[in-house]
Design a protein around this motif. Structure first.
Motif, PDB file in Angstrom:
ATOM      1  N   UNK A  22      13.150  15.806 -13.455  1.00 28.82           N
ATOM      2  CA  UNK A  22      12.078  15.523 -12.503  1.00 28.82           C
ATOM      3  C   UNK A  22      10.834  15.116 -13.275  1.00 28.82           C
ATOM      4  N   UNK A  23      10.115  14.156 -12.715  1.00 27.51           N
ATOM      5  CA  UNK A  23       8.865  13.734 -13.330  1.00 27.51           C
ATOM      6  C   UNK A  23       7.959  13.149 -12.268  1.00 27.51           C
ATOM      7  N   UNK A  24       6.676  13.081 -12.566  1.00 27.39           N
ATOM      8  CA  UNK A  24       5.736  12.498 -11.620  1.00 27.39           C
ATOM      9  C   UNK A  24       4.360  12.408 -12.230  1.00 27.39           C
ATOM     10  N   UNK A  25       3.485  11.671 -11.543  1.00 27.58           N
ATOM     11  CA  UNK A  25       2.112  11.508 -12.011  1.00 27.58           C
ATOM     12  C   UNK A  25       1.176  12.555 -11.436  1.00 27.58           C
ATOM     13  N   UNK A  26       1.657  13.312 -10.418  1.00 27.57           N
ATOM     14  CA  UNK A  26       0.796  14.258  -9.740  1.00 27.57           C
ATOM     15  C   UNK A  26      -0.127  13.547  -8.768  1.00 27.57           C
ATOM     16  N   UNK A  27      -0.812  14.320  -7.942  1.00 23.25           N
ATOM     17  CA  UNK A  27      -1.681  13.744  -6.911  1.00 23.25           C
ATOM     18  C   UNK A  27      -3.130  13.633  -7.351  1.00 23.25           C
ATOM     19  N   UNK A  28      -3.444  14.113  -8.562  1.00 21.55           N
ATOM     20  CA  UNK A  28      -4.810  14.090  -9.073  1.00 21.55           C
ATOM     21  C   UNK A  28      -4.817  13.502 -10.475  1.00 21.55           C
ATOM     22  N   UNK A  29      -5.964  13.161 -11.026  1.00 25.33           N
ATOM     23  CA  UNK A  29      -6.010  12.639 -12.395  1.00 25.33           C
ATOM     24  C   UNK A  29      -5.454  13.648 -13.393  1.00 25.33           C
ATOM     25  N   UNK A  30      -4.785  13.136 -14.417  1.00 28.74           N
ATOM     26  CA  UNK A  30      -4.256  13.971 -15.508  1.00 28.74           C
ATOM     27  C   UNK A  30      -3.383  15.096 -14.975  1.00 28.74           C
ATOM     28  N   UNK A  31      -2.454  14.765 -14.065  1.00 34.16           N
ATOM     29  CA  UNK A  31      -1.572  15.774 -13.461  1.00 34.16           C
ATOM     30  C   UNK A  31      -0.101  15.433 -13.669  1.00 34.16           C
ATOM     31  N   UNK A  32       0.215  14.610 -14.667  1.00 31.69           N
ATOM     32  CA  UNK A  32       1.603  14.221 -14.901  1.00 31.69           C
ATOM     33  C   UNK A  32       2.446  15.376 -15.406  1.00 31.69           C
ATOM     34  N   UNK A  33       3.735  15.333 -15.080  1.00 31.73           N
ATOM     35  CA  UNK A  33       4.663  16.389 -15.496  1.00 31.73           C
ATOM     36  C   UNK A  33       6.052  15.798 -15.714  1.00 31.73           C
ATOM     37  N   UNK A  34       6.851  16.530 -16.472  1.00 35.03           N
ATOM     38  CA  UNK A  34       8.237  16.146 -16.717  1.00 35.03           C
ATOM     39  C   UNK A  34       9.017  17.405 -17.082  1.00 35.03           C
ATOM     40  N   UNK A  35      10.188  17.566 -16.480  1.00 37.29           N
ATOM     41  CA  UNK A  35      11.025  18.728 -16.800  1.00 37.29           C
ATOM     42  C   UNK A  35      12.501  18.364 -16.648  1.00 37.29           C
ATOM     43  N   UNK A  36      13.307  18.998 -17.479  1.00 33.20           N
ATOM     44  CA  UNK A  36      14.758  18.763 -17.475  1.00 33.20           C
ATOM     45  C   UNK A  36      15.484  20.091 -17.599  1.00 33.20           C
ATOM     46  N   UNK A  37      16.605  20.194 -16.908  1.00 33.25           N
ATOM     47  CA  UNK A  37      17.434  21.406 -16.947  1.00 33.25           C
ATOM     48  C   UNK A  37      18.900  21.006 -17.000  1.00 33.25           C
ATOM     49  N   UNK A  38      19.655  21.707 -17.823  1.00 31.95           N
ATOM     50  CA  UNK A  38      21.106  21.519 -17.903  1.00 31.95           C
ATOM     51  C   UNK A  38      21.762  22.886 -17.944  1.00 31.95           C
ATOM     52  N   UNK A  39      22.710  23.123 -17.051  1.00 30.90           N
ATOM     53  CA  UNK A  39      23.453  24.383 -17.063  1.00 30.90           C
ATOM     54  C   UNK A  39      24.942  24.085 -17.037  1.00 30.90           C
ATOM     55  N   UNK A  76      16.131  13.721  -9.935  1.00 29.80           N
ATOM     56  CA  UNK A  76      17.575  13.491  -9.905  1.00 29.80           C
ATOM     57  C   UNK A  76      18.286  14.797 -10.194  1.00 29.80           C
ATOM     58  N   UNK A  77      19.221  15.150  -9.334  1.00 29.30           N
ATOM     59  CA  UNK A  77      20.029  16.356  -9.514  1.00 29.30           C
ATOM     60  C   UNK A  77      21.507  15.997  -9.353  1.00 29.30           C
ATOM     61  N   UNK A  78      22.327  16.646 -10.117  1.00 30.17           N
ATOM     62  CA  UNK A  78      23.772  16.461 -10.005  1.00 30.17           C
ATOM     63  C   UNK A  78      24.457  17.791 -10.264  1.00 30.17           C
ATOM     64  N   UNK A  79      25.540  18.041  -9.525  1.00 28.41           N
ATOM     65  CA  UNK A  79      26.326  19.265  -9.699  1.00 28.41           C
ATOM     66  C   UNK A  79      27.798  18.902  -9.650  1.00 28.41           C
ATOM     67  N   UNK A  80      28.547  19.472 -10.579  1.00 26.43           N
ATOM     68  CA  UNK A  80      29.962  19.140 -10.731  1.00 26.43           C
ATOM     69  C   UNK A  80      30.791  20.404 -10.851  1.00 26.43           C
ATOM     70  N   UNK A  81      31.901  20.468 -10.123  1.00 28.62           N
ATOM     71  CA  UNK A  81      32.881  21.531 -10.287  1.00 28.62           C
ATOM     72  C   UNK A  81      34.250  20.908 -10.451  1.00 28.62           C
ATOM     73  N   UNK A  82      34.973  21.285 -11.496  1.00 29.63           N
ATOM     74  CA  UNK A  82      36.287  20.682 -11.721  1.00 29.63           C
ATOM     75  C   UNK A  82      37.253  21.679 -12.350  1.00 29.63           C
ATOM     76  N   UNK A  83      38.535  21.377 -12.186  1.00 29.98           N
ATOM     77  CA  UNK A  83      39.606  22.174 -12.793  1.00 29.98           C
ATOM     78  C   UNK A  83      39.971  21.590 -14.143  1.00 29.98           C
ATOM     79  N   UNK A  84      40.201  22.449 -15.129  1.00 34.46           N
ATOM     80  CA  UNK A  84      40.649  22.058 -16.461  1.00 34.46           C
ATOM     81  C   UNK A  84      42.002  22.705 -16.698  1.00 34.46           C
ATOM     82  N   UNK A  85      43.042  22.060 -16.234  1.00 27.71           N
ATOM     83  CA  UNK A  85      44.351  22.658 -16.365  1.00 27.71           C
ATOM     84  C   UNK A  85      44.600  23.691 -15.290  1.00 27.71           C
TER      85      UNK A  85
END
Length: 676
Positions: free
Chosen positions: A204-221, A183-192
């Motif tokens: 983003x997250x997933x189980x991967x295509x092989x055993x023991x290949x799960x991942x999870x990552x988050x970013x906020x800017x 999931x991605x979201x981007x916002x641009x707005x005026x403040x006054x």
């Protein structure tokens, strides 16, 4: 074109999107002046060099969850995917095979370096700290042609710029096979009347295509910018990133042939964890209508740990690497526009200083992340870089449009042991090193449909890893790279456009280890190649795009005579991507891609090779009706690796064994992209 993919995300991703999208849009107002960033004034100079560029529409149409997935749209660029969660892959460019995972490619985000001086390998960078949806432009400077970076600017520079103007609410969602959610979201707005806010988020997250290949990552800017008066603007920006993933490791060649998506039972507890945060201040001041001053300062804190199992001494052993980075930097850029001899000119002068301190710990012979022996390395390395650069682009005549650049770098540093070590890597004060890198390019518009270009540029590399902190490296000169390039752009008609580049890059003064702690400049490599980008619209409903790159990288001088004439490992002989899009009607479109990757050497002696392979993708898009209330809404379904091809996305030789990172199998992705 690549295919958009997306769909309803997991709970955390819903919260991420809600945070971004619930912020109210301000009432329309007069457009504010955009904050400029380091390097933005150099755009005119690109005409003299090969700089493939992807704009916001290209990036959003690709609907990628990782920035590096864009590289297949760049001629001659390739990713050797290690399939190790949280670990940067190796990016190939201009005959170099060590970008990203090593230091062959420079990378910047809004002008600030993403390269890590002492993380795993000099110049390592991780582009997962960037949200693809927040990008305004991606430019790939092919070869050491840019003055924006020094030490890591060998194969080229990846220049990322985020969105800094306009009002928007964009969302990209995807889900599919192997538990994939993004999931991605981007916002641009005026403040006054005088302020703007830009926010982007990804989970983003997933189980991967092989055993023991799960991942999870988050970013906020987030970026807040304010116009104090007609001339003065300020901006404050920050970025947070966290990632955690497990890894099934590599497979032996025989194992891979029997079970391409299996796991070696000797791998237990492999994976990586990362936390990243950065804060930055920009100040823009217009000295007059044609001259601008930019001042910036930033700081970064990061911790990264990796566990990796590989063959060692006839058995498999797990190692642990830890890196704690602290970075601070500041700079001044003065840029302007002028007219000289009747022709427009753009110029830039810059000063910058960077200090990077890295705490490094290394352990071996672990059992499922449990240490059993003292640290091999436990130390703090500091690298200071002071630099000045200048660039001039001048257009006195259509047939003569020169670009001149010069960069001067000076490096100092120190190394301190933090505790007992069993290893023998050097760790003393670094002797100062300085280097000046010139760049010269010329473009000529010889016809309204034909433009020619030619350039000569120089880059350099410091001694790698802890060699720079060795007493025996005090008299070393930097490794030098000199590139010559010619290029052609031809708009054959309103339906066909071509760009062709031929290059030759020679490296000299390569650095080798003669004895423990003793180094010398000896060795040369020659890299030659061609790159082609072709865009063709045979009929209005059909679009074709072809990227092709051919590279020949060979050792021409080496202390080991058996290596002379050998290919550089990890560089495919060619890469080719053919993309097609057919708009069946106003609402439906079919897209496909066929990627060919040529044979590549795996080891320095060229005794092992990764065979050529090809992978096909197919996708279908549907434009949502306006009645849904979603602007530019698109549903999509995509099959990647349509034929379920078994291939090695990378191969290596470690501990005398040939190891394989299996390419991803057939993957189904559902997508939804829209704006509010």
């Amino acid at each position: 074109m690549p295919f958009p993919t997306a769909f309803p995300p997991c709970r955390r991703a819903r919260l991420t999107c809600a945070f971004v999208l619930c912020l109210p849009l301000a009432a329309a107002a007069q457009e504010l002046d955009a904050i400029t960033v380091k390097g933005q004034a150099l755009e005119t100079s690109r005409a003299a060099y090969s700089v493939p560029t992807l704009g916001r529409e290209d990036i959003q149409a690709a609907a990628v969850s990782e920035v590096e997935a864009l590289w297949r749209q760049v001629p001659g660029m390739h990713v050797n995917d290690y399939q190790l969660s949280g670990v940067a892959n190796s990016v190939v460019l201009r005959g170099f095979g060590g970008g990203g995972h090593g230091g062959d490619i420079a990378a910047t985000l809004d002008g600030i370096s993403l390269n890590e001086a002492m993380s795993h390998a000099d110049g390592y960078f991780d582009l997962n700290v960037v949200v693809p949806l927040e990008l305004e432009e991606v430019a790939v400077h092919q070869g050491p042609v840019s003055v924006l970076q020094g030490n890591f600017n060998r194969a080229g520079l990846i220049e990322l710029r985020t969105r800094r103007s306009g009002e928007y609410r964009d969302v990209a969602l995807q889900a599919g096979s192997h538990g994939t959610r993004d999931a991605q979201a981007a916002l641009g707005l005026r403040l006054g009347a005088a302020s703007e806010l830009f926010v982007a988020a990804q989970h983003a997250r997933g189980n991967g295509t092989r055993p023991d290949a799960g991942y999870e990552r988050s970013t906020l800017s987030a970026r807040w910018q304010h116009q104090l008066d007609a001339r003065l603007r300020v901006a404050l920006s920050g970025r947070l990133h966290a990632a955690d993933g497990d890894s099934p490791g590599y497979l032996g060649l025989a194992q891979w042939r029997l079970d391409p998506q299996g796991k070696d039972p000797r791998v237990a507890g492999d994976g990586a964890q990362k936390h990243f945060k950065t804060l930055r201040l920009d100040v823009n001041y217009d000295l007059d209508n044609d001259t601008r001053l930019l001042a910036y300062a930033y700081g970064t804190q990061q911790d990264f740990v990796r566990w990796f199992t590989r063959p060692r001494g006839g058995r498999w052993a797990q190692r642990e690497e830890r890196y704690d980075r602290s970075v601070s930097g500041t700079g001044l850029n003065l840029s302007g526009d002028a007219r000289w001899a009747g022709g427009p000119a753009q110029w830039t002068l810059g000063l910058e200083a960077l200090r990077e301190s890295t705490g490094y710990g290394y352990w071996d012979n672990l059992q499922n992340r449990q240490r059993s022996a003292p640290a091999i390395s436990n130390r703090q390395a500091t690298l200071d870089n002071a630099a000045a650069f200048a660039q001039l682009a001048w257009q006195p005549h259509p047939l003569f449009q020169p670009s001149l650049g010069l960069r001067r770098d000076r490096f100092t540093g120190d190394c301190e042991r933090l505790g007992a070590e069993t290893g023998s890597d050097p760790c003393t004060r670094m002797q100062p090193v300085a280097h000046t890198s010139p760049k010269l390019g010329i473009s000529a518009q010889v016809h309204e449909r034909v433009a020619l270009r030619a350039s000569w540029s120089e880059g350099f590399a410091l001694p790698g890893n802890f060699a720079k902190y060795a007493l025996g490296a005090a008299q070393l000169d930097p490794n030098i790279f000199r590139q010559t390039e010619v290029g052609l752009q031809w708009r054959a008609s309103h339906k066909l456009w071509l760009d062709l580049a031929l290059y030759r890059m020679a490296s000299s003064q390569e650095i080798r280890n003669v004895a423990p702690g003793i180094y010398e400049n000896f060795g040369q490599t020659l890299r030659e190649g061609a790159e082609l980008l072709a865009l063709w619209t045979p009929v209005n409903a059909v679009e074709l795009r072809w990227n092709y790159g051919r590279a020949a990288s060979r050792v021409t001088q080496n202390a080991n005579a058996a290596l002379i004439g050998r290919q550089v490992a990890g560089v495919p002989s060619y890469t080719s991507t053919l993309q097609a899009r057919w708009r069946m009607n106003a609402d439906w479109a079919v897209q496909g891609a066929l990627r060919h990757v040529g044979r590549m050497a795996v080891d320095a002696a060229n005794t092992v090779s990764n065979p050529a392979y090809h992978v096909a993708d197919l996708g279908l898009q549907y434009r949502l009706p306006a009645s849904t209330g979603l602007a530019d809404g698109t549903l999509s379904v995509t099959l990647r690796n349509l034929a379920d091809k078994a291939y090695a996305s990378s191969m290596s030789v470690i501990g005398g064994e040939v190891l394989v990172a299996p390419g991803a199998p057939r993957t189904l992705l559902l997508g939804l992209t829209f704006s509010l």
